[in-house]
Design a protein around this motif. Sequence first.
Motif, PDB file in Angstrom:
ATOM      1  N   LEU A 127       0.819  -1.201   0.000  1.00 32.58           N
ATOM      2  CA  LEU A 127       0.000   0.000   0.000  1.00 32.58           C
ATOM      3  C   LEU A 127       0.857   1.257   0.000  1.00 32.58           C
ATOM      4  O   LEU A 127       0.499   2.265  -0.615  1.00 32.58           O
ATOM      5  N   HIS A 128       1.976   1.214   0.682  1.00 34.04           N
ATOM      6  CA  HIS A 128       2.869   2.372   0.680  1.00 34.04           C
ATOM      7  C   HIS A 128       3.516   2.566  -0.683  1.00 34.04           C
ATOM      8  O   HIS A 128       3.826   3.709  -1.057  1.00 34.04           O
ATOM      9  N   LEU A 129       3.714   1.496  -1.445  1.00 31.05           N
ATOM     10  CA  LEU A 129       4.180   1.643  -2.822  1.00 31.05           C
ATOM     11  C   LEU A 129       3.154   2.407  -3.657  1.00 31.05           C
ATOM     12  O   LEU A 129       3.491   3.311  -4.423  1.00 31.05           O
ATOM     13  N   ILE A 130       1.885   2.020  -3.501  1.00 32.88           N
ATOM     14  CA  ILE A 130       0.812   2.700  -4.237  1.00 32.88           C
ATOM     15  C   ILE A 130       0.716   4.164  -3.800  1.00 32.88           C
ATOM     16  O   ILE A 130       0.580   5.072  -4.628  1.00 32.88           O
ATOM     17  N   SER A 131       0.782   4.391  -2.487  1.00 29.03           N
ATOM     18  CA  SER A 131       0.648   5.760  -1.987  1.00 29.03           C
ATOM     19  C   SER A 131       1.808   6.633  -2.458  1.00 29.03           C
ATOM     20  O   SER A 131       1.631   7.839  -2.672  1.00 29.03           O
ATOM     21  N   GLY A 132       2.987   6.038  -2.641  1.00 31.60           N
ATOM     22  CA  GLY A 132       4.120   6.799  -3.161  1.00 31.60           C
ATOM     23  C   GLY A 132       3.825   7.338  -4.553  1.00 31.60           C
ATOM     24  O   GLY A 132       4.099   8.509  -4.846  1.00 31.60           O
ATOM     25  N   ALA A 133       3.246   6.495  -5.408  1.00 31.90           N
ATOM     26  CA  ALA A 133       2.867   6.936  -6.755  1.00 31.90           C
ATOM     27  C   ALA A 133       1.717   7.936  -6.694  1.00 31.90           C
ATOM     28  O   ALA A 133       1.684   8.924  -7.446  1.00 31.90           O
ATOM     29  N   LEU A 134       0.752   7.684  -5.803  1.00 33.74           N
ATOM     30  CA  LEU A 134      -0.394   8.585  -5.656  1.00 33.74           C
ATOM     31  C   LEU A 134       0.062   9.976  -5.221  1.00 33.74           C
ATOM     32  O   LEU A 134      -0.375  10.996  -5.783  1.00 33.74           O
ATOM     33  N   LEU A 135       0.941  10.041  -4.244  1.00 44.97           N
ATOM     34  CA  LEU A 135       1.422  11.327  -3.750  1.00 44.97           C
ATOM     35  C   LEU A 135       2.297  12.033  -4.772  1.00 44.97           C
ATOM     36  O   LEU A 135       2.308  13.266  -4.847  1.00 44.97           O
ATOM     37  N   PHE A 136       3.039  11.256  -5.563  1.00 44.34           N
ATOM     38  CA  PHE A 136       3.814  11.839  -6.661  1.00 44.34           C
ATOM     39  C   PHE A 136       2.866  12.543  -7.628  1.00 44.34           C
ATOM     40  O   PHE A 136       3.112  13.681  -8.047  1.00 44.34           O
ATOM     41  N   GLY A 137       1.774  11.872  -8.000  1.00 43.07           N
ATOM     42  CA  GLY A 137       0.800  12.488  -8.890  1.00 43.07           C
ATOM     43  C   GLY A 137       0.141  13.705  -8.283  1.00 43.07           C
ATOM     44  O   GLY A 137      -0.126  14.701  -8.973  1.00 43.07           O
ATOM     45  N   LEU A 138      -0.138  13.658  -6.963  1.00 48.21           N
ATOM     46  CA  LEU A 138      -0.721  14.802  -6.280  1.00 48.21           C
ATOM     47  C   LEU A 138       0.219  16.007  -6.326  1.00 48.21           C
ATOM     48  O   LEU A 138      -0.226  17.147  -6.478  1.00 48.21           O
ATOM     49  N   ALA A 139       1.518  15.757  -6.208  1.00 48.04           N
ATOM     50  CA  ALA A 139       2.500  16.838  -6.283  1.00 48.04           C
ATOM     51  C   ALA A 139       2.413  17.555  -7.627  1.00 48.04           C
ATOM     52  O   ALA A 139       2.452  18.784  -7.701  1.00 48.04           O
ATOM     53  N   TRP A 140       2.280  16.793  -8.703  1.00 42.34           N
ATOM     54  CA  TRP A 140       2.159  17.390 -10.023  1.00 42.34           C
ATOM     55  C   TRP A 140       0.810  18.086 -10.199  1.00 42.34           C
ATOM     56  O   TRP A 140       0.721  19.092 -10.897  1.00 42.34           O
ATOM     57  N   ALA A 141      -0.245  17.552  -9.581  1.00 39.87           N
ATOM     58  CA  ALA A 141      -1.549  18.200  -9.650  1.00 39.87           C
ATOM     59  C   ALA A 141      -1.497  19.574  -8.977  1.00 39.87           C
ATOM     60  O   ALA A 141      -2.058  20.552  -9.481  1.00 39.87           O
ATOM     61  N   ILE A 142      -0.817  19.663  -7.843  1.00 42.79           N
ATOM     62  CA  ILE A 142      -0.654  20.941  -7.147  1.00 42.79           C
ATOM     63  C   ILE A 142       0.156  21.905  -7.989  1.00 42.79           C
ATOM     64  O   ILE A 142      -0.131  23.106  -8.053  1.00 42.79           O
ATOM     65  N   LEU A 143       1.143  21.371  -8.688  1.00 43.60           N
ATOM     66  CA  LEU A 143       1.993  22.201  -9.540  1.00 43.60           C
ATOM     67  C   LEU A 143       1.179  22.900 -10.623  1.00 43.60           C
ATOM     68  O   LEU A 143       1.562  23.971 -11.099  1.00 43.60           O
ATOM     69  N   GLY A 144       0.059  22.286 -11.020  1.00 51.39           N
ATOM     70  CA  GLY A 144      -0.775  22.885 -12.051  1.00 51.39           C
ATOM     71  C   GLY A 144      -1.353  24.228 -11.673  1.00 51.39           C
ATOM     72  O   GLY A 144      -1.844  24.962 -12.542  1.00 51.39           O
ATOM     73  N   CYS A 145      -1.307  24.588 -10.395  1.00 48.22           N
ATOM     74  CA  CYS A 145      -1.823  25.878  -9.940  1.00 48.22           C
ATOM     75  C   CYS A 145      -0.859  27.022 -10.211  1.00 48.22           C
ATOM     76  O   CYS A 145      -1.224  28.198 -10.062  1.00 48.22           O
ATOM     77  N   PHE A 146       0.376  26.720 -10.612  1.00 50.31           N
ATOM     78  CA  PHE A 146       1.408  27.742 -10.783  1.00 50.31           C
ATOM     79  C   PHE A 146       1.722  27.951 -12.270  1.00 50.31           C
ATOM     80  O   PHE A 146       1.738  27.005 -13.056  1.00 50.31           O
ATOM     81  N   LYS A 147       2.006  29.174 -12.638  1.00 48.22           N
ATOM     82  CA  LYS A 147       2.225  29.519 -14.035  1.00 48.22           C
ATOM     83  C   LYS A 147       3.569  29.027 -14.572  1.00 48.22           C
ATOM     84  O   LYS A 147       3.713  28.794 -15.765  1.00 48.22           O
ATOM     85  N   PHE A 148       4.581  28.895 -13.700  1.00 53.81           N
ATOM     86  CA  PHE A 148       5.923  28.553 -14.165  1.00 53.81           C
ATOM     87  C   PHE A 148       6.115  27.066 -14.414  1.00 53.81           C
ATOM     88  O   PHE A 148       7.213  26.624 -14.756  1.00 53.81           O
ATOM     89  N   LYS A 149       5.073  26.275 -14.310  1.00 53.07           N
ATOM     90  CA  LYS A 149       5.206  24.820 -14.408  1.00 53.07           C
ATOM     91  C   LYS A 149       5.762  24.360 -15.750  1.00 53.07           C
ATOM     92  O   LYS A 149       6.466  23.354 -15.831  1.00 53.07           O
ATOM     93  N   GLU A 150       5.463  25.071 -16.825  1.00 53.51           N
ATOM     94  CA  GLU A 150       5.903  24.649 -18.157  1.00 53.51           C
ATOM     95  C   GLU A 150       7.396  24.862 -18.362  1.00 53.51           C
ATOM     96  O   GLU A 150       7.978  24.290 -19.286  1.00 53.51           O
ATOM     97  N   GLU A 151       8.022  25.669 -17.532  1.00 51.84           N
ATOM     98  CA  GLU A 151       9.427  26.001 -17.710  1.00 51.84           C
ATOM     99  C   GLU A 151      10.368  25.050 -16.969  1.00 51.84           C
ATOM    100  O   GLU A 151      11.579  25.082 -17.187  1.00 51.84           O
ATOM    101  N   LEU A 152       9.848  24.223 -16.103  1.00 53.72           N
ATOM    102  CA  LEU A 152      10.690  23.362 -15.276  1.00 53.72           C
ATOM    103  C   LEU A 152      11.150  22.134 -16.054  1.00 53.72           C
ATOM    104  O   LEU A 152      10.349  21.511 -16.762  1.00 53.72           O
ATOM    105  N   PRO A 153      12.425  21.756 -15.923  1.00 50.28           N
ATOM    106  CA  PRO A 153      12.924  20.569 -16.635  1.00 50.28           C
ATOM    107  C   PRO A 153      12.353  19.281 -16.053  1.00 50.28           C
ATOM    108  O   PRO A 153      11.941  19.224 -14.882  1.00 50.28           O
TER     109      PRO A 153
END
Length: 219
Positions: A99-125
């Motif tokens: 379950l912690h393996l799954i949650s690791g992937a889930l939280l990774f995706g959540l991090a990117w979802a939060i990133l969508g709120c910021f304008k500079f997201k397209e510039e990050l490598p």
Amino acid sequence: MHKQSLALKFSFVFVVLSIAISLLTAAWQLAQGKSGSPLLVLETGASLLLVLLPALLSKWLRFYLPAFLYFFFLAFIYCAIYLGDAYHFYYIPYWDKFLHLISGALLFGLAWAILGCFKFKEELPAGFLCLYGVAFAVFCGVLWEYYEFTCDGLFDMNLQRYLSAGRALAGRAALLDTMGDLIADLAGSLLFSCWSYWRLKNDRSWLKTFFFKKYSPDD
């Protein structure tokens, strides 16, 4: 219909139907006066509510759920609450680590979802985006261990498995569960980050599939 959308809808229907059937079965057993049924009704009811809530909010607030994020959320709720708590899959060795393996992937995706709120997201490598996702997932894993530690201290629980047969473990033995959970969080997020890095290198627009988007007026 897009394959990803079709797979998500199939997963949603499967999870909802299986939990709903189990909830009805548990309620019928409760009506027959069988022991243990109240807890099963509560757990399956909670898991059904958690699965439906994001979809209902998406409908009411008119935004699209990120497919990958919601898929991992469905998988986690199904395995953790429905199978783990309601049907005692936690007695299976290493089920908690899975379950912690799954949650690791889930939280990774959540991090990117939060990133969508910021304008500079397209510039990050791509490398930085993956590093950020892993760091966010591991940080959330640490916060979860803080929560378990606090509950164990305040309410005499055993969430961190520091007790065995009512006796407190000592030294390295007392750390095995906590460190194993953190390592599984890291492993899950790292595995997902490797795949995500490859996807970003081949298609930069794939990052947008993790963002929450409002319905257009024509939808």
